[in-house]
Design a protein around this motif. Sequence first.
Motif, short mmCIF file in Angstrom:
data_model
loop_
_atom_site.label_atom_id
_atom_site.label_comp_id
_atom_site.label_asym_id
_atom_site.label_seq_id
_atom_site.Cartn_x
_atom_site.Cartn_y
_atom_site.Cartn_z
N LEU A 149 1.00 -1.27 0.03
CA LEU A 149 0.04 0.01 -0.05
C LEU A 149 0.72 1.30 -0.11
O LEU A 149 0.32 2.38 0.07
N LYS A 150 2.02 1.14 -0.11
CA LYS A 150 3.03 2.42 -0.22
C LYS A 150 2.55 3.08 -1.42
O LYS A 150 2.43 2.85 -2.44
N GLY A 151 2.42 4.55 -1.10
CA GLY A 151 1.89 5.45 -2.27
C GLY A 151 0.35 5.64 -2.36
O GLY A 151 -0.16 6.19 -3.19
N LYS A 152 -0.16 4.39 -1.91
CA LYS A 152 -1.65 4.56 -2.05
C LYS A 152 -2.61 5.49 -1.01
O LYS A 152 -2.08 5.81 0.05
N THR A 153 -3.85 5.35 -1.16
CA THR A 153 -4.65 5.92 -0.25
C THR A 153 -5.46 5.08 0.89
O THR A 153 -6.04 4.25 0.28
N ILE A 154 -5.31 5.21 2.24
CA ILE A 154 -5.86 4.52 3.10
C ILE A 154 -6.81 5.57 3.87
O ILE A 154 -6.58 6.60 4.51
N SER A 155 -8.14 4.92 3.92
CA SER A 155 -9.11 5.85 4.73
C SER A 155 -9.21 5.26 5.96
O SER A 155 -9.08 4.08 6.39
N VAL A 156 -9.66 6.09 7.19
CA VAL A 156 -9.75 5.61 8.44
C VAL A 156 -10.68 6.76 9.27
O VAL A 156 -10.49 7.73 8.86
N PRO A 157 -11.51 6.16 10.33
CA PRO A 157 -12.09 7.13 10.94
C PRO A 157 -11.09 7.94 12.07
O PRO A 157 -10.41 7.18 12.72
N PHE A 158 -11.03 9.23 11.51
CA PHE A 158 -10.02 10.03 12.24
C PHE A 158 -9.89 10.01 13.92
O PHE A 158 -11.09 10.01 14.34
N ALA A 159 -9.00 9.76 14.64
CA ALA A 159 -9.19 10.00 16.00
C ALA A 159 -9.63 8.76 16.68
O ALA A 159 -10.22 8.86 17.78
N SER A 160 -9.68 7.75 15.94
CA SER A 160 -10.22 6.46 16.41
C SER A 160 -8.99 5.38 16.74
O SER A 160 -8.06 5.83 16.55
N THR A 161 -9.39 4.49 17.72
CA THR A 161 -8.35 3.62 18.12
C THR A 161 -7.81 2.93 16.64
O THR A 161 -6.61 2.55 16.68
N ALA A 162 -8.72 2.71 15.60
CA ALA A 162 -8.07 2.03 14.46
C ALA A 162 -7.11 3.41 13.62
O ALA A 162 -6.09 2.72 13.11
N HIS A 163 -7.10 4.47 13.81
CA HIS A 163 -6.35 5.41 13.41
C HIS A 163 -4.78 5.28 14.18
O HIS A 163 -4.00 5.54 13.45
N GLY A 164 -5.03 4.97 15.43
CA GLY A 164 -3.65 4.79 16.06
C GLY A 164 -2.90 3.47 15.81
O GLY A 164 -1.73 3.60 15.42
N MET A 165 -3.83 2.57 15.26
CA MET A 165 -3.26 1.26 14.80
C MET A 165 -2.58 1.30 13.52
O MET A 165 -1.60 0.93 13.28
N LEU A 166 -3.31 2.33 12.81
CA LEU A 166 -2.75 2.67 11.46
C LEU A 166 -1.27 3.27 11.40
O LEU A 166 -0.53 2.85 10.65
N LEU A 167 -1.48 4.19 12.16
CA LEU A 167 -0.13 5.01 12.43
C LEU A 167 1.02 4.22 12.86
O LEU A 167 2.20 4.36 12.35
N ARG A 168 0.71 3.26 13.87
CA ARG A 168 1.90 2.46 14.23
C ARG A 168 2.05 1.35 13.26
O ARG A 168 3.32 0.89 13.02
N ALA A 169 1.23 0.82 12.50
CA ALA A 169 1.44 0.02 11.41
C ALA A 169 2.46 0.55 10.10
O ALA A 169 3.32 0.14 9.62
N VAL A 170 2.14 1.92 9.90
CA VAL A 170 2.89 2.63 9.00
C VAL A 170 4.06 2.97 9.31
O VAL A 170 5.17 2.63 8.77
N ALA A 171 4.38 3.35 10.72
CA ALA A 171 5.60 3.55 11.40
C ALA A 171 6.85 2.15 11.13
O ALA A 171 7.98 2.16 11.09
N ALA A 172 5.77 0.98 11.43
CA ALA A 172 6.60 -0.45 11.52
C ALA A 172 7.16 -0.62 10.16
O ALA A 172 8.12 -1.41 10.03
N GLN A 173 6.49 -0.09 8.96
CA GLN A 173 6.90 -0.29 7.71
C GLN A 173 8.04 0.60 7.32
O GLN A 173 8.96 0.57 6.44
N GLY A 174 8.47 1.53 8.26
CA GLY A 174 9.52 2.40 8.03
C GLY A 174 8.91 3.66 7.36
O GLY A 174 10.02 4.14 6.57
N TRP A 175 7.91 3.91 7.05
CA TRP A 175 6.99 4.83 6.21
C TRP A 175 7.08 6.12 6.55
O TRP A 175 6.74 6.23 8.05
N ASP A 176 7.10 7.24 6.02
CA ASP A 176 6.40 8.68 6.73
C ASP A 176 5.14 8.79 6.31
O ASP A 176 4.61 8.82 5.05
N PRO A 177 4.14 8.88 7.39
CA PRO A 177 2.71 8.88 7.22
C PRO A 177 2.39 10.25 6.31
O PRO A 177 1.11 10.10 5.63
#
Length: 476
Positions: A149-177
Amino acid sequence: MIRGETPMRLRATIAGLALAISTASASAETIRIAIGTQDTTINCATGGLLIRELGLLEKYLPHDGKYQDADYQVEWKNFTSGAPLTNEMVAGKLDFGAMADFPGSFNGVAHLDAGKRSLFISVLSGSTQGSGNGIVVPAASSVQSLAELKGKTISVPFASTAHGMLLRAVAAQGWDPEKDVRIIAQPPEIAGSALRSNRIEAHADFVPFAELFPNRGFARKIYDGSQAEAPTFHGALVDADYAKKYPEIVTAYLRASLEADRLFAAEPEKYSELIEKVTGIEAEVNYLFHGPLGLQTRDLTWKPEYRQAVATSIDTLKLLKKTDRGLDTAKFIDDQYIRAAFKAAGQDYDQALKNYAQLPLKANDAATGKPITDFKRLAQIWVRGEDKVRHYASPEAALAALAQLEQEGKDIRAIYAQATDSGIKLLASQAWFVRNDKGELNAFLLKQQAEDYAQRHGGTALDFTSANQKQAVASR
């Protein structure tokens, strides 16, 4: 004038009557109990929907001491997310609320901003592994993992627990969100339509949508929150002033929650059906989360991992610039009421605090009738019209039974399998399997996980359709 009364005595009598009326009025206080729920967020069921539908709160409300003549006014209001629920709590329109760690932390901050306080009083359901949150893609997408999904668009309910998970998952890939992915705000009801019409490349969401959308056939799960190793939970909050004034009512609410939890554990299929009746969330998805060995554990105790999840949520809210305020979790999380509820129910809180096990299963193999003793390769089939889920000691036994059930014209509601690596429960129709030379099947969430296992241990990685076809041939 009352016969026999002097004017002075009459005035004293009238004053006495007035005092008695005033005292009776004071003792017959009307006490509001306003509870905000999230019915479609099924993690909150034992703190809202089930309590309301089964009338459990009334069963435990106090009627002695200062509550002897209390007139309870119980109000329920349903929300689709935590943010509007928090707004009404801060405005004084609600006394209790149920929501996830992320919006729950924001609830605490919002109360402080308004010169008030809320308390996180109990966990309701969660996963110390992080299961519950997840990322899905459209069913027809070729994407099999987050890495694609690098370079792709990912939607998420902002400020939700899923948003926090997504940010951690992106960080684990070494990506800049900010650069490597495009993250946009989208609530689940909008995301579902976008996934159906292929207008979004991926969507991250909280309970139950990362399983609900695949179960409905228009999405496929490619990431589970357990891969981020970030604990997540939903819990109950209360206005701090309300709790101070009516501690016995807070305890009563949590006793009702304990009762709802006990009932669900005893008859998971029955109460999964009730949740479907109220919310439209299919019973098989409710069972996937909260049945035996489910994706999440209904757990009312404040395990260290859940306390840490609150602290992490606050830090992430700061990162998202949703707040610049800190929150003292030691004061925000208050376990005195849940401990009191456990004690009143005759349960040992400290023993429960140490228990990390999933809801256990005691069952016989539906094919052989023999007790199942090893649940690592458990598989299950829920046949529509049957009150109970059928249990099998292995995926290959379940698939053999599936062929027979289909020949009989049975409508299959769901097939489940336990992931070999993480142990989480999967929708088997969405899973990948490794078939070894003995014909044994091991289940995995992702294609890459299955291929890695096959390379290490031997065997062939197969999707569900191929695994089912292989099993059909082997069973002839």
